[in-house]
Design a protein around this motif. Structure first.
Motif, PDB file in Angstrom:
ATOM      1  N   TYR A   1       7.916   1.339  -9.381  1.00  0.00           N
ATOM      2  CA  TYR A   1       7.163   2.044  -8.343  1.00  0.00           C
ATOM      3  C   TYR A   1       8.057   2.991  -7.554  1.00  0.00           C
ATOM      4  O   TYR A   1       9.253   2.731  -7.353  1.00  0.00           O
ATOM      5  CB  TYR A   1       6.556   1.044  -7.350  1.00  0.00           C
ATOM      6  CG  TYR A   1       5.498   0.147  -7.936  1.00  0.00           C
ATOM      7  CD1 TYR A   1       4.151   0.497  -7.892  1.00  0.00           C
ATOM      8  CD2 TYR A   1       5.850  -1.067  -8.526  1.00  0.00           C
ATOM      9  CE1 TYR A   1       3.173  -0.344  -8.428  1.00  0.00           C
ATOM     10  CE2 TYR A   1       4.882  -1.907  -9.061  1.00  0.00           C
ATOM     11  CZ  TYR A   1       3.548  -1.540  -9.008  1.00  0.00           C
ATOM     12  OH  TYR A   1       2.587  -2.367  -9.540  1.00  0.00           O
ATOM     13  N   THR A   2       7.435   4.059  -7.094  1.00  0.00           N
ATOM     14  CA  THR A   2       8.029   4.920  -6.090  1.00  0.00           C
ATOM     15  C   THR A   2       7.216   4.751  -4.809  1.00  0.00           C
ATOM     16  O   THR A   2       6.295   3.928  -4.763  1.00  0.00           O
ATOM     17  CB  THR A   2       8.044   6.390  -6.554  1.00  0.00           C
ATOM     18  OG1 THR A   2       8.743   7.177  -5.592  1.00  0.00           O
ATOM     19  CG2 THR A   2       6.642   6.926  -6.743  1.00  0.00           C
ATOM     20  N   LEU A   3       7.553   5.488  -3.776  1.00  0.00           N
ATOM     21  CA  LEU A   3       6.801   5.428  -2.523  1.00  0.00           C
ATOM     22  C   LEU A   3       5.830   6.601  -2.446  1.00  0.00           C
ATOM     23  O   LEU A   3       6.080   7.669  -3.013  1.00  0.00           O
ATOM     24  CB  LEU A   3       7.755   5.465  -1.330  1.00  0.00           C
ATOM     25  CG  LEU A   3       8.613   4.208  -1.132  1.00  0.00           C
ATOM     26  CD1 LEU A   3       9.713   4.468  -0.114  1.00  0.00           C
ATOM     27  CD2 LEU A   3       7.759   3.022  -0.698  1.00  0.00           C
ATOM     28  N   THR A   4       4.739   6.401  -1.733  1.00  0.00           N
ATOM     29  CA  THR A   4       3.763   7.480  -1.599  1.00  0.00           C
ATOM     30  C   THR A   4       4.370   8.630  -0.800  1.00  0.00           C
ATOM     31  O   THR A   4       5.240   8.435   0.058  1.00  0.00           O
ATOM     32  CB  THR A   4       2.495   6.990  -0.882  1.00  0.00           C
ATOM     33  OG1 THR A   4       2.843   6.575   0.445  1.00  0.00           O
ATOM     34  CG2 THR A   4       1.855   5.827  -1.639  1.00  0.00           C
ATOM     35  N   LYS A   5       3.903   9.818  -1.086  1.00  0.00           N
ATOM     36  CA  LYS A   5       4.404  11.001  -0.377  1.00  0.00           C
ATOM     37  C   LYS A   5       4.097  10.914   1.113  1.00  0.00           C
ATOM     38  O   LYS A   5       4.888  11.358   1.954  1.00  0.00           O
ATOM     39  CB  LYS A   5       3.792  12.264  -0.987  1.00  0.00           C
ATOM     40  CG  LYS A   5       4.313  12.587  -2.383  1.00  0.00           C
ATOM     41  CD  LYS A   5       3.694  13.867  -2.908  1.00  0.00           C
ATOM     42  CE  LYS A   5       4.335  14.298  -4.228  1.00  0.00           C
ATOM     43  NZ  LYS A   5       4.238  13.274  -5.275  1.00  0.00           N
ATOM     44  N   SER A   6       2.943  10.330   1.461  1.00  0.00           N
ATOM     45  CA  SER A   6       2.578  10.222   2.873  1.00  0.00           C
ATOM     46  C   SER A   6       3.533   9.298   3.621  1.00  0.00           C
ATOM     47  O   SER A   6       3.928   9.584   4.760  1.00  0.00           O
ATOM     48  CB  SER A   6       1.138   9.714   3.008  1.00  0.00           C
ATOM     49  OG  SER A   6       0.996   8.442   2.391  1.00  0.00           O
ATOM     50  N   PHE A   7       3.942   8.204   2.976  1.00  0.00           N
ATOM     51  CA  PHE A   7       4.872   7.281   3.631  1.00  0.00           C
ATOM     52  C   PHE A   7       6.244   7.934   3.801  1.00  0.00           C
ATOM     53  O   PHE A   7       6.876   7.821   4.861  1.00  0.00           O
ATOM     54  CB  PHE A   7       4.992   5.993   2.821  1.00  0.00           C
ATOM     55  CG  PHE A   7       5.908   4.976   3.438  1.00  0.00           C
ATOM     56  CD1 PHE A   7       5.516   4.254   4.556  1.00  0.00           C
ATOM     57  CD2 PHE A   7       7.173   4.743   2.913  1.00  0.00           C
ATOM     58  CE1 PHE A   7       6.362   3.315   5.138  1.00  0.00           C
ATOM     59  CE2 PHE A   7       8.025   3.809   3.485  1.00  0.00           C
ATOM     60  CZ  PHE A   7       7.618   3.091   4.600  1.00  0.00           C
ATOM     61  N   LEU A   8       6.702   8.630   2.765  1.00  0.00           N
ATOM     62  CA  LEU A   8       7.995   9.315   2.858  1.00  0.00           C
ATOM     63  C   LEU A   8       7.956  10.398   3.933  1.00  0.00           C
ATOM     64  O   LEU A   8       8.947  10.616   4.648  1.00  0.00           O
ATOM     65  CB  LEU A   8       8.365   9.919   1.503  1.00  0.00           C
ATOM     66  CG  LEU A   8       8.742   8.914   0.402  1.00  0.00           C
ATOM     67  CD1 LEU A   8       8.895   9.621  -0.939  1.00  0.00           C
ATOM     68  CD2 LEU A   8      10.027   8.172   0.758  1.00  0.00           C
ATOM     69  N   ALA A   9       6.811  11.065   4.066  1.00  0.00           N
ATOM     70  CA  ALA A   9       6.675  12.100   5.097  1.00  0.00           C
ATOM     71  C   ALA A   9       6.786  11.483   6.490  1.00  0.00           C
ATOM     72  O   ALA A   9       7.399  12.071   7.398  1.00  0.00           O
ATOM     73  CB  ALA A   9       5.343  12.822   4.933  1.00  0.00           C
TER      74      ALA A   9
ATOM     75  N   PRO B   1       0.801  -1.231   0.000  1.00  0.00           N
ATOM     76  CA  PRO B   1       0.000   0.000   0.000  1.00  0.00           C
ATOM     77  C   PRO B   1       0.831   1.276   0.000  1.00  0.00           C
ATOM     78  O   PRO B   1       0.289   2.353  -0.295  1.00  0.00           O
ATOM     79  CB  PRO B   1      -0.819  -0.123   1.286  1.00  0.00           C
ATOM     80  CG  PRO B   1       0.001  -1.013   2.175  1.00  0.00           C
ATOM     81  CD  PRO B   1       0.654  -1.991   1.265  1.00  0.00           C
ATOM     82  N   ASN B   2       2.106   1.181   0.332  1.00  0.00           N
ATOM     83  CA  ASN B   2       2.942   2.383   0.383  1.00  0.00           C
ATOM     84  C   ASN B   2       3.620   2.698  -0.951  1.00  0.00           C
ATOM     85  O   ASN B   2       4.404   3.647  -1.034  1.00  0.00           O
ATOM     86  CB  ASN B   2       4.014   2.236   1.465  1.00  0.00           C
ATOM     87  CG  ASN B   2       3.410   2.137   2.853  1.00  0.00           C
ATOM     88  OD1 ASN B   2       2.423   2.809   3.158  1.00  0.00           O
ATOM     89  ND2 ASN B   2       3.983   1.284   3.693  1.00  0.00           N
ATOM     90  N   PHE B   3       3.307   1.899  -1.974  1.00  0.00           N
ATOM     91  CA  PHE B   3       3.926   2.103  -3.285  1.00  0.00           C
ATOM     92  C   PHE B   3       2.911   2.677  -4.263  1.00  0.00           C
ATOM     93  O   PHE B   3       1.725   2.350  -4.217  1.00  0.00           O
ATOM     94  CB  PHE B   3       4.458   0.777  -3.836  1.00  0.00           C
ATOM     95  CG  PHE B   3       5.601   0.206  -3.054  1.00  0.00           C
ATOM     96  CD1 PHE B   3       6.909   0.494  -3.394  1.00  0.00           C
ATOM     97  CD2 PHE B   3       5.365  -0.623  -1.966  1.00  0.00           C
ATOM     98  CE1 PHE B   3       7.970  -0.035  -2.671  1.00  0.00           C
ATOM     99  CE2 PHE B   3       6.416  -1.158  -1.233  1.00  0.00           C
ATOM    100  CZ  PHE B   3       7.721  -0.862  -1.588  1.00  0.00           C
ATOM    101  N   GLU B   4       3.402   3.516  -5.170  1.00  0.00           N
ATOM    102  CA  GLU B   4       2.555   4.030  -6.237  1.00  0.00           C
ATOM    103  C   GLU B   4       3.310   3.943  -7.562  1.00  0.00           C
ATOM    104  O   GLU B   4       4.546   4.029  -7.586  1.00  0.00           O
ATOM    105  CB  GLU B   4       2.112   5.465  -5.956  1.00  0.00           C
ATOM    106  CG  GLU B   4       3.227   6.470  -5.824  1.00  0.00           C
ATOM    107  CD  GLU B   4       2.684   7.853  -5.475  1.00  0.00           C
ATOM    108  OE1 GLU B   4       1.533   7.934  -5.004  1.00  0.00           O
ATOM    109  OE2 GLU B   4       3.422   8.837  -5.673  1.00  0.00           O
ATOM    110  N   PRO B   5       2.591   3.752  -8.667  1.00  0.00           N
ATOM    111  CA  PRO B   5       3.251   3.557  -9.966  1.00  0.00           C
ATOM    112  C   PRO B   5       4.122   4.750 -10.353  1.00  0.00           C
ATOM    113  O   PRO B   5       3.761   5.903 -10.128  1.00  0.00           O
ATOM    114  CB  PRO B   5       2.078   3.399 -10.932  1.00  0.00           C
ATOM    115  CG  PRO B   5       0.943   2.951 -10.079  1.00  0.00           C
ATOM    116  CD  PRO B   5       1.129   3.638  -8.763  1.00  0.00           C
ATOM    117  N   PHE B   6       5.269   4.422 -10.948  1.00  0.00           N
ATOM    118  CA  PHE B   6       6.158   5.456 -11.479  1.00  0.00           C
ATOM    119  C   PHE B   6       6.103   5.433 -13.009  1.00  0.00           C
ATOM    120  O   PHE B   6       5.533   6.313 -13.626  1.00  0.00           O
ATOM    121  CB  PHE B   6       7.586   5.242 -10.973  1.00  0.00           C
ATOM    122  CG  PHE B   6       8.594   6.177 -11.583  1.00  0.00           C
ATOM    123  CD1 PHE B   6       8.541   7.541 -11.331  1.00  0.00           C
ATOM    124  CD2 PHE B   6       9.584   5.701 -12.441  1.00  0.00           C
ATOM    125  CE1 PHE B   6       9.457   8.418 -11.918  1.00  0.00           C
ATOM    126  CE2 PHE B   6      10.501   6.566 -13.020  1.00  0.00           C
ATOM    127  CZ  PHE B   6      10.436   7.925 -12.760  1.00  0.00           C
TER     128      PHE B   6
END
Length: 280
Positions: free
Chosen positions: A266-274, A252-257
């Protein structure tokens, strides 16, 4: 004039490429000026011409080129000439066949980082036989992106990717649920091991129609794994996973790049990185 033909009936051509250990059956259609089959001789002892089916009552004979499995450590150019049977006279009407003989392509030592990376790249990417394969350039770029993903994971912290304790690319690849079939490396699971062996066999088989493409594919994997063809990270350090299409996201913490070479990166979601930054 005799014609040299492949088993399919296609012309052999003036030059071919073979590798150490290769065997190439071929046909010779036509006789010498004395109405006997021509004798074919090699200019180098590492390449032999052997009879398969020779009958003077037939206009065609079947022979085989056999390249030695040992003693070939660098490129050689071998000439195969036709001689009038029972003489030392070349048949001027039958063109010379030039054979480029190359050593077998070998993977880096399995115990090195380049060794495990190369093997991973070979089996994780779409090779020239795959329906996901588009071009060698795209496969090369996809290999480069995969290495960037692994390096980005180490830089952010392997523990965030269920690879606690991994401090090297080798550790990361062998960690559970990271790369399919590599958890017990240097033992590789059956499916990727079979794919690796098939790929290497074709890359070292000059008689295979896709030999050149497979050889370049493996050479690219070696170059990327060895750091000789690193390539740019299009995500500026923010790609953290890939999955072969049409697989589901890794979590769930990944989003398509971007998609490339039959893979979804994939990259990571901004919320997870925050959240990670807040803990620093």
């Amino acid at each position: 004039m005799a014609k040299l033909l492949r088993r399919s009936g296609a012309a052999m051509g003036a030059q071919i490429t073979l590798f150490a250990g290769n065997q190439l059956p071929f046909r010779v259609s036509g006789l010498g000026p004395n109405r006997r089959h021509l004798a074919f001789r090699s200019s180098d002892s590492t390449l032999r011409i052997l009879p398969l089916k020779v009958n003077d009552r037939d206009i065609e004979q079947q022979l085989k080129i056999e390249v030695s499995e040992t003693g070939i450590v660098s490129r050689r150019v071998v000439h195969v000439d036709a001689y009038i049977y029972g003489t030392t006279q070349r048949d001027a009407n039958t063109p010379r066949l030039t054979v480029e003989v190359l050593p077998r392509l070998e993977l880096p030592d399995a115990g090195t980082e380049a060794g495990i990376l190369t093997r991973m790249l070979v089996v994780e990417n779409a090779n020239p036989d795959s329906d996901k394969f588009s071009s060698l350039d795209e496969a090369l770029k996809c290999m480069q992106w995969m290495v960037h993903v692994m390096r980005n994971r180490l830089r952010l912290g392997a523990t965030h990717f269920a690879a606690r304790g991994a401090t090297s690319l080798t550790d990361l690849i062998k960690a559970p649920n990271q790369v399919e079939g590599f958890e017990s490396y240097p033992i590789i699971a059956d499916r990727p091991a079979l794919l690796l062996n098939k790929t290497m066999n074709i890359a070292n088989d000059g008689t295979h129609a896709k030999n050149a493409a497979f050889r370049t594919y493996v050479e690219n994997a070696i170059a990327v794994a060895s750091g000789k063809h690193f390539g740019n990270d299009p995500s500026a350090g923010e790609m953290y996973a890939w999955r072969t299409l049409p697989s589901k996201p890794p979590g769930p913490n990944f989003e398509p790049f971007q998609q490339l070479g039959g893979q979804q990166f994939y990259t990571l979601t901004k919320s997870f990185l925050a959240q990670l930054n807040a803990k620093k």
